[in-house]
Enzyme design. Sequence first.
Site, PDB file in Angstrom:
ATOM      1  N   HIS A   1      38.246 -23.930  12.101  1.00 20.64           N
ATOM      2  CA  HIS A   1      39.268 -25.221  12.519  1.00 20.64           C
ATOM      3  C   HIS A   1      40.523 -25.770  11.705  1.00 20.64           C
ATOM      4  O   HIS A   1      40.856 -26.587  11.684  1.00 20.64           O
ATOM      5  CB  HIS A   1      38.145 -25.613  11.146  1.00 20.64           C
TER       6      HIS A   1
ATOM      7  N   ASP B   1      30.587 -27.067  33.836  1.00 17.12           N
ATOM      8  CA  ASP B   1      30.365 -25.905  34.163  1.00 17.12           C
ATOM      9  C   ASP B   1      31.418 -24.902  34.439  1.00 17.12           C
ATOM     10  O   ASP B   1      32.764 -25.643  35.661  1.00 17.12           O
ATOM     11  CB  ASP B   1      30.225 -26.550  35.917  1.00 17.12           C
TER      12      ASP B   1
END
Length: 445
Positions: A162, A382
């Site tokens: 983070h 993808d």
Amino acid sequence: MSSVSRLVSSVCKKIIKPYSPTPISLRCHKLSYLDQMVGGIYLPLALFYPKLSNTWSNKPNNVVSQHLEKSLSKVLTNYYPFAGKLNDNISIDCNDSGVEFFITKINCPMSEIFNHPYFEKHNLVYPTEVINNQYTYEGSLAVFQLSHFSCGGIAISMCLSHKVGDGYTFGNFMNHWATLARNPLSSEIYPISPKFDGSFYFPPTKDEDSSNVSNNNIMPQREECVSKGFSISSSKLTALKARVINESKVQNPSDTEVVSAFLYQRAMATKKLVNSSSIRPSLLHQAVNLRPPLPKHTMGNIGCLFSILTKEEKEMDLAQVVSKLRKEKEEVKQKYKNAKIEELLPITLEQYRKANDLLVNNSCYDLYRFSSLITFPSYDVDFGWGKPEKVISPLSTSNPPIKNMFVLMDDKNRDGVNLTCSMKKQDMLAFERDEELLRFASPTS
């Protein structure tokens, strides 16, 4: 060794470095003030591909791994801070030391992970050291794992610090990586070219004071909790929106507003039953992305909070909660609308101060945190063998989970909402049995 961990075998670790060296001019990445504020937690996300396309289904496992490793190396050239080393709470030395990439075999079908009643088994697809030490891990700033299941499916998990960026940064990294993997020889350019220039908009504090920059009162507290998943279908979401439209002045409620308000309402109601008492003062924290007004290519922690307070039972009405959320969100947007660059940090810190004051001034509170990735194209990732069948959202697998944390995502068809929530066990037992909740939300695990 637990029965769950026995399912994992053949763990292999590699270090993947950027394809091209980071220029000297970019070697020292200064953290912004907002980067300095966030804790060092790693944000986890996993993509599940139960069956690879025909082109890939018969290829050896090492070919799949090499395909991912090569494209990961290329994308790290653009997202170079992830391949560096954190220098206290001041900067990242972008020295191209690389990221950790694990390859494992999981000796069970993917369905066994999906059908587990809670989320504990999902941790198998993450690197063990990271998921068990998300707040204290001292390895690379991004860690990845490719898991091969006995059914032939795979999972690709990512744990990103983070300190380097928020969910938006994470999402862009993930989709950029997939674009490069899918088209390794193509000149196709990912639509957003990342710039790690957050410190320009949110200047860091002086070096000697950096260790004191914190957000302790509104940072998540680690407690013993459990996590579960639910889904709200398109028809149920439409019904909830219709209720809000009929009972409030908000005529175009967003998916995030409606689902957040509904879950908040049901969590408060079931907590009241657990305690056999009147409603406890409760706070809803909603994270807001600040792109725009900031440029879409700006990576890092670029966001703020807004909060609503609920003190009385009459304020729990769904339409009323949505109206309060809309009012707060519009006020925040207005503050940033015409803000000059030097005003961005003071405005953002004021939002955090307001949230902090609400906590401090309401000691008997229950805090509910909401983070929405709705509209973000997680199900479009993808790598060349098709889109994922399931995406497990960030923070749902924290160890231990964050108390009263809700993460919202689009479902695979983009017309419903998948959500994960973490609560204390006794609160979850009441929540998951709530009749009103189950009228609109179905358990997914």
